[in-house]
Motif scaffolding. Structure first.
Motif, PDB file in Angstrom:
ATOM      1  N   LEU A  72       8.493   9.765  -7.072  1.00 25.27           N
ATOM      2  CA  LEU A  72       8.310   8.901  -5.900  1.00 25.27           C
ATOM      3  C   LEU A  72       9.199   9.344  -4.738  1.00 25.27           C
ATOM      4  O   LEU A  72       8.760   9.366  -3.580  1.00 25.27           O
ATOM      5  CB  LEU A  72       8.628   7.449  -6.270  1.00 25.27           C
ATOM      6  N   ALA A  73      10.439   9.711  -5.034  1.00 26.41           N
ATOM      7  CA  ALA A  73      11.370  10.135  -3.975  1.00 26.41           C
ATOM      8  C   ALA A  73      10.859  11.374  -3.254  1.00 26.41           C
ATOM      9  O   ALA A  73      11.053  11.529  -2.041  1.00 26.41           O
ATOM     10  CB  ALA A  73      12.756  10.402  -4.563  1.00 26.41           C
ATOM     11  N   MET A  74      10.198  12.283  -3.997  1.00 23.67           N
ATOM     12  CA  MET A  74       9.677  13.510  -3.386  1.00 23.67           C
ATOM     13  C   MET A  74       8.497  13.225  -2.460  1.00 23.67           C
ATOM     14  O   MET A  74       8.104  14.079  -1.674  1.00 23.67           O
ATOM     15  CB  MET A  74       9.254  14.498  -4.476  1.00 23.67           C
ATOM     16  N   ARG A  75       7.938  12.000  -2.538  1.00 26.47           N
ATOM     17  CA  ARG A  75       6.828  11.621  -1.653  1.00 26.47           C
ATOM     18  C   ARG A  75       7.230  10.436  -0.765  1.00 26.47           C
ATOM     19  O   ARG A  75       6.429   9.568  -0.473  1.00 26.47           O
ATOM     20  CB  ARG A  75       5.597  11.243  -2.482  1.00 26.47           C
ATOM     21  N   SER A  76       8.510  10.417  -0.378  1.00 31.75           N
ATOM     22  CA  SER A  76       9.017   9.242   0.337  1.00 31.75           C
ATOM     23  C   SER A  76       9.751   9.640   1.606  1.00 31.75           C
ATOM     24  O   SER A  76       9.857  10.822   1.937  1.00 31.75           O
ATOM     25  CB  SER A  76       9.982   8.463  -0.575  1.00 31.75           C
ATOM     26  N   ASP A  77      10.286   8.626   2.286  1.00 30.76           N
ATOM     27  CA  ASP A  77      11.095   8.867   3.488  1.00 30.76           C
ATOM     28  C   ASP A  77      12.568   9.056   3.130  1.00 30.76           C
ATOM     29  O   ASP A  77      13.410   9.185   4.013  1.00 30.76           O
ATOM     30  CB  ASP A  77      10.952   7.691   4.462  1.00 30.76           C
TER      31      ASP A  77
ATOM     32  N   PRO B 172       0.838  -1.216   0.000  1.00 32.90           N
ATOM     33  CA  PRO B 172       0.000   0.000   0.000  1.00 32.90           C
ATOM     34  C   PRO B 172       0.871   1.263   0.000  1.00 32.90           C
ATOM     35  O   PRO B 172       2.020   1.240   0.429  1.00 32.90           O
ATOM     36  CB  PRO B 172      -0.796  -0.124   1.310  1.00 32.90           C
ATOM     37  N   GLU B 173       0.285   2.349  -0.477  1.00 30.98           N
ATOM     38  CA  GLU B 173       0.998   3.624  -0.556  1.00 30.98           C
ATOM     39  C   GLU B 173       1.495   4.066   0.821  1.00 30.98           C
ATOM     40  O   GLU B 173       0.741   4.104   1.784  1.00 30.98           O
ATOM     41  CB  GLU B 173       0.059   4.697  -1.120  1.00 30.98           C
ATOM     42  N   SER B 174       2.788   4.356   0.911  1.00 31.35           N
ATOM     43  CA  SER B 174       3.386   4.860   2.156  1.00 31.35           C
ATOM     44  C   SER B 174       4.727   5.491   1.813  1.00 31.35           C
ATOM     45  O   SER B 174       5.310   5.189   0.762  1.00 31.35           O
ATOM     46  CB  SER B 174       3.583   3.726   3.172  1.00 31.35           C
ATOM     47  N   PRO B 175       5.244   6.365   2.664  1.00 36.53           N
ATOM     48  CA  PRO B 175       6.543   6.994   2.371  1.00 36.53           C
ATOM     49  C   PRO B 175       7.663   5.973   2.163  1.00 36.53           C
ATOM     50  O   PRO B 175       8.483   6.117   1.257  1.00 36.53           O
ATOM     51  CB  PRO B 175       6.798   7.865   3.603  1.00 36.53           C
ATOM     52  N   ARG B 176       7.678   4.927   3.007  1.00 39.01           N
ATOM     53  CA  ARG B 176       8.760   3.964   2.891  1.00 39.01           C
ATOM     54  C   ARG B 176       8.636   3.127   1.626  1.00 39.01           C
ATOM     55  O   ARG B 176       9.631   2.808   0.972  1.00 39.01           O
ATOM     56  CB  ARG B 176       8.797   3.063   4.126  1.00 39.01           C
ATOM     57  N   ARG B 177       7.406   2.766   1.268  1.00 44.13           N
ATOM     58  CA  ARG B 177       7.174   2.016   0.022  1.00 44.13           C
ATOM     59  C   ARG B 177       7.620   2.855  -1.167  1.00 44.13           C
ATOM     60  O   ARG B 177       8.288   2.361  -2.089  1.00 44.13           O
ATOM     61  CB  ARG B 177       5.698   1.646  -0.061  1.00 44.13           C
ATOM     62  N   ASN B 178       7.282   4.155  -1.175  1.00 45.11           N
ATOM     63  CA  ASN B 178       7.682   5.037  -2.274  1.00 45.11           C
ATOM     64  C   ASN B 178       9.205   5.147  -2.371  1.00 45.11           C
ATOM     65  O   ASN B 178       9.770   5.192  -3.466  1.00 45.11           O
ATOM     66  CB  ASN B 178       7.077   6.426  -2.086  1.00 45.11           C
ATOM     67  N   GLY B 179       9.874   5.202  -1.212  1.00 39.61           N
ATOM     68  CA  GLY B 179      11.325   5.300  -1.208  1.00 39.61           C
ATOM     69  C   GLY B 179      11.986   4.068  -1.791  1.00 39.61           C
ATOM     70  O   GLY B 179      12.934   4.166  -2.587  1.00 39.61           O
ATOM     71  N   LEU B 180      11.486   2.891  -1.412  1.00 37.41           N
ATOM     72  CA  LEU B 180      12.054   1.637  -1.924  1.00 37.41           C
ATOM     73  C   LEU B 180      11.829   1.517  -3.430  1.00 37.41           C
ATOM     74  O   LEU B 180      12.728   1.116  -4.182  1.00 37.41           O
ATOM     75  CB  LEU B 180      11.415   0.452  -1.193  1.00 37.41           C
ATOM     76  N   LEU B 181      10.632   1.893  -3.870  1.00 36.73           N
ATOM     77  CA  LEU B 181      10.314   1.830  -5.297  1.00 36.73           C
ATOM     78  C   LEU B 181      11.160   2.840  -6.079  1.00 36.73           C
ATOM     79  O   LEU B 181      11.643   2.538  -7.180  1.00 36.73           O
ATOM     80  CB  LEU B 181       8.822   2.111  -5.502  1.00 36.73           C
ATOM     81  N   ALA B 182      11.360   4.026  -5.509  1.00 35.27           N
ATOM     82  CA  ALA B 182      12.178   5.052  -6.176  1.00 35.27           C
ATOM     83  C   ALA B 182      13.609   4.560  -6.377  1.00 35.27           C
ATOM     84  O   ALA B 182      14.200   4.734  -7.453  1.00 35.27           O
ATOM     85  CB  ALA B 182      12.170   6.343  -5.358  1.00 35.27           C
TER      86      ALA B 182
ATOM     87  N   LYS C 216       3.560  14.456   4.789  1.00 35.21           N
ATOM     88  CA  LYS C 216       4.305  13.395   5.476  1.00 35.21           C
ATOM     89  C   LYS C 216       4.047  13.448   6.983  1.00 35.21           C
ATOM     90  O   LYS C 216       3.788  12.436   7.623  1.00 35.21           O
ATOM     91  CB  LYS C 216       5.794  13.576   5.182  1.00 35.21           C
ATOM     92  N   ASP C 217       4.108  14.664   7.533  1.00 38.94           N
ATOM     93  CA  ASP C 217       3.853  14.816   8.970  1.00 38.94           C
ATOM     94  C   ASP C 217       2.414  14.445   9.310  1.00 38.94           C
ATOM     95  O   ASP C 217       2.149  13.816  10.337  1.00 38.94           O
ATOM     96  CB  ASP C 217       4.121  16.270   9.399  1.00 38.94           C
ATOM     97  N   ALA C 218       1.476  14.847   8.442  1.00 41.92           N
ATOM     98  CA  ALA C 218       0.065  14.528   8.698  1.00 41.92           C
ATOM     99  C   ALA C 218      -0.153  13.021   8.676  1.00 41.92           C
ATOM    100  O   ALA C 218      -0.888  12.460   9.491  1.00 41.92           O
ATOM    101  CB  ALA C 218      -0.811  15.203   7.655  1.00 41.92           C
ATOM    102  N   ASP C 219       0.510  12.336   7.722  1.00 41.31           N
ATOM    103  CA  ASP C 219       0.424  10.873   7.639  1.00 41.31           C
ATOM    104  C   ASP C 219       0.917  10.214   8.917  1.00 41.31           C
ATOM    105  O   ASP C 219       0.338   9.252   9.419  1.00 41.31           O
ATOM    106  CB  ASP C 219       1.286  10.377   6.475  1.00 41.31           C
ATOM    107  N   LEU C 220       2.032  10.742   9.418  1.00 40.93           N
ATOM    108  CA  LEU C 220       2.688  10.116  10.559  1.00 40.93           C
ATOM    109  C   LEU C 220       1.830  10.204  11.817  1.00 40.93           C
ATOM    110  O   LEU C 220       1.767   9.271  12.607  1.00 40.93           O
ATOM    111  CB  LEU C 220       4.054  10.798  10.774  1.00 40.93           C
ATOM    112  N   TYR C 221       1.189  11.335  12.033  1.00 39.73           N
ATOM    113  CA  TYR C 221       0.484  11.561  13.303  1.00 39.73           C
ATOM    114  C   TYR C 221      -1.041  11.381  13.234  1.00 39.73           C
ATOM    115  O   TYR C 221      -1.748  11.647  14.200  1.00 39.73           O
ATOM    116  CB  TYR C 221       0.794  12.978  13.803  1.00 39.73           C
TER     117      TYR C 221
END
Length: 683
Positions: free
Chosen positions: A152-157, A112-122, A429-434
């Motif tokens: 993807l990197a711009m929307r990742s961790d 599923p869409e998440s910062p870490r998933r986007n980073g790995l895919l990038a 990103k911050d909104a997702d986290l909290y």
């Protein structure tokens, strides 16, 4: 009652902080699963092993295997699995990297869409694009893949990886001879490094990219400037980037037709490869093929053929078509030099059924050699066709220059938009986290509010304590400063009263009154300008000399880069050092007395040196009660001023005897005054 209330408040604060900790831990546990964010320790470990891979450390692959075995979740496993792919990308078996990027990409796309998933895919897409770039398989696909990796990197961790992807995208546009787009993406990478506050070394490779663009535009002056600026930081960049730099730096001199300098850089690259034991990577063979071409242009066909034979088998085995084309070009060049024209025809006929290459630089090199061939064989029609094609390429380069200027203007307008988008992504990103339920957030808000009240109380108490400490410091400083004036006046009066000549006495007392007035004015101020202090010292020495039979030879030397009116120093410091030299240094001496003040500038401060040719300084006889009172005052003043200051913002004093052989022939006291003495908290 007060103590009981205080106890309840303290325990209440601890309880609230405990509740807050539990709630925040719960909030994080709701979101931080395998798709969430790494801990700082995990990030550091991953970063260190990535550095080992990029430096081609011998144990790098073993470290990756070890971390894969220890991985607690699939995301961590694929982090290190993909790092192995990066290893193969920069080693001999470049195409092997696609196996690792493809498997990682397949895993990430199912998540599923998440910062870490986007980073790995990038990162998996970046390795896929880099492999295509190395083998020159499909440049359009390289551009598209890199662009998707960037989004993807711009929307990742791993947003700090985005400048590297932007630079890769710029490289791909350079390969496609679209220099305006290449310049745009290099500048975007520089902008991201700055806005993300990444280390300065990240900019070095980007400057190399800009230098490459200027090389392609035949602006060799600008290109050489950027390459030489990069060379200053050569030891700070990683091995793979060092090799990339040397390769492009040598190519710049080659295209400039400065073949001796090109040979010098490529030989430096060859030695660097050997020193780092890089025996089986693609850079070795690229270096050899470049050396072959340089030797060919230096009329050393024997050396050219030696290097070509070493590289040809590797490129054929790996099926790297642009490199094979370049090998054949150099073979054509050597055949022309040796007038073996049938060999030229044989090579060209062999290539007829092979796929055409698109790299403009390689085409230009081939055309240059073929022009010589057609002229030598009286085929002027073919020579003219190549000339016409070169003219069109020149027009295209001019078009690129104009496009690049327009791109620079547009970039200025888009940078603010990019920055705004970056801020929005961070907010998401911050909104997702909290993000969690409304009830939990309300509870957290209440606890935070109560904690803030308690925190405000603690801050108020600390501020009150700090204010009291500041007042105490000011009182200490005032006490020390007030010790100076009576001490100074007492010494002068003692000396003046001892004089017997009435006329001299009247003149001396007049000078003394002026000096006392100046002393009162200066000593009541914590800091004065250097020029005010030196003027006071000049008067003081003149008055002293009027009392002495054996006059003091006094000199004052100020460097031209020192502006005394703009430098602030603690008042009476130099006067106390001068007085100390006269009182103690010249005591019981009958030789000629010399006293020198030398003032010199430093990048961040000023050095003030007071030197006499007296008896020197003996620490064994130092006694604050009976002598050296001036030094004691200076030492304590410095100690108070330096409290809580960084090393480069502190005043420093150094006392050293001057020696003539084994004998002491005087004393020098050096004061270092920082460029801007901070007056904060001291009035």
């Amino acid at each position: 009652m007060y103590e009981t209330a205080k106890t309840y408040i303290l325990w209440g604060g601890k309880f609230l902080h405990l509740v807050l900790f539990v709630i925040i831990a719960y909030l994080f546990s709701c979101k931080t699963d395998n798709n969430g964010y790494r801990s700082e320790e995990e990030r550091t470990t991953l970063r260190n092993i990535t550095d080992s891979i990029e430096q081609m450390a011998p144990n790098a692959l073993r470290l990756c295997d070890s971390m894969m075995t220890q991985a607690k979740d699939s995301f961590t496993f694929y982090d290190y699995f993909l790092l192995k792919g990066k290893h193969y990308l920069i080693s001999e078996s470049n195409d092997t990297s696609l196996h690792f990027s493809a498997k990682t990409k397949a895993f990430a796309e199912k998540q599923p869409e998440s910062p870490r998933r986007n980073g790995l895919l990038a990162k998996s897409l970046a390795i896929e694009a880099a492999t295509d770039y190395v083998f020159r398989r499909n440049n359009e696909n390289t551009i598209k893949t890199n662009y998707n990796a960037y989004l993807l990197a711009m929307r990742s961790d791993i947003i700090d990886f985005s400048p590297e992807i932007a630079a890769n995208l710029a490289d791909a546009y350079t390969m496609a001879n679209n220099l305006p787009e290449a310049a745009k993406w290099y500048r975007r990478a520089l902008f991201l490094v700055d806005s993300l506050q990444l280390p300065e070394r990240k900019n070095i490779s980007l400057y190399m990219g800009l230098a490459q663009i200027y090389t392609n535009l035949e602006d060799f002056t600008s290109a050489e400037y950027f390459y030489k600026q990069t060379d200053k930081h050569f030891d700070r960049i990683k091995l793979n980037m060092q090799l990339y730099f040397l390769n492009n730096f040598g190519n710049m001199y080659y295209y400039k037709k400065d073949y001796p300098k090109a040979l010098e850089v490529f030989k430096r690259m060859e030695n660097h490869l050997h020193a780092n034991k890089c025996n089986n990577i693609i850079d070795v063979y690229l270096c050899r093929i470049n050396l072959a071409d340089v030797y060919l242009n230096l009329d050393s066909t024997e050396a050219a053929l030696k290097y070509i034979n070493d590289a040809e088998d590797f490129f054929i085995k790996k099926n790297i078509l642009p490199a094979i084309h370049y090998v054949n070009t150099i073979k054509i060049g050597t055949a022309i030099k040796e007038k073996r024209y049938d060999e030229v025809e044989r090579i060209m006929n062999k290539e007829k059924h092979e796929r055409k290459i698109k790299e403009q630089n390689l085409i230009n090199i081939r055309d240059r050699y073929l022009t010589e061939y057609y002229k030598a064989t009286d085929n002027y029609k073919k020579a003219y066709e190549i000339f016409s094609k070169a003219t069109a390429a020149s027009d295209s380069a001019m078009h690129n220059k104009m496009g690049m200027r327009a791109s620079e203007i547009m970039q200025k307008f888009t940078e603010d938009t990019l920055k705004l988008n970056h801020a929005i992504e961070i907010s998401k990103k911050d909104a997702d986290l909290y993000k969690t339920s409304t009830t939990l957030w309300l509870m957290a808000f209440v606890v935070l509010l109560l904690s803030t009240c308690l925190g405000a109380s603690v801050v108020y108490t600390k501020n009150k304590k700090a204010t009291a400490q500041i007042k105490m410091l000011n009182l200490k400083m005032e006490n020390i400063r007030q010790r100076i004036t009576p001490h100074f006046v007492f010494n002068i009066l003692n000396a003046e009263i001892g004089k017997q000549n009435n006329e001299q006495k009247t003149d001396g007392l007049y000078k003394l009154s002026r000096l006392i007035r100046a002393n009162l004015d200066l000593s009541c101020r914590m800091y004065i300008t250097l020029s005010e202090e030196l003027d006071f010292v000049q008067r003081f020495v003149e008055l002293k000399n009027s009392m002495l039979d054996n006059k003091i030879k006094f000199s004052m030397n100020i460097d031209s880069n020192v502006e005394p009116d703009k430098i602030m120093i603690p008042s009476m410091f130099i006067q106390l050092l001068v007085e100390n030299s006269i009182k103690h240094g010249f005591k019981n001496t009958i030789k000629e007395k010399r006293l020198d003040i030398n003032i010199s500038g430093r990048p961040r401060g000023t050095i003030i040196a007071v030197t006499d040719n007296g008896t020197g300084f003996d620490i064994r006889n130092f006694n604050n009660k009976t002598g050296k009172n001036g030094l004691d005052i200076i030492r304590k003043t410095i100690m108070i001023i330096n409290q809580d200051k960084r090393e480069n913002a502190r005043i420093k004093m150094n006392i050293q005897n001057v020696k003539n052989g084994n004998e002491i022939s005087g004393c020098t006291v050096e004061l270092y005054i920082p460029q801007k003495i901070k007056l904060t908290n001291i009035i």
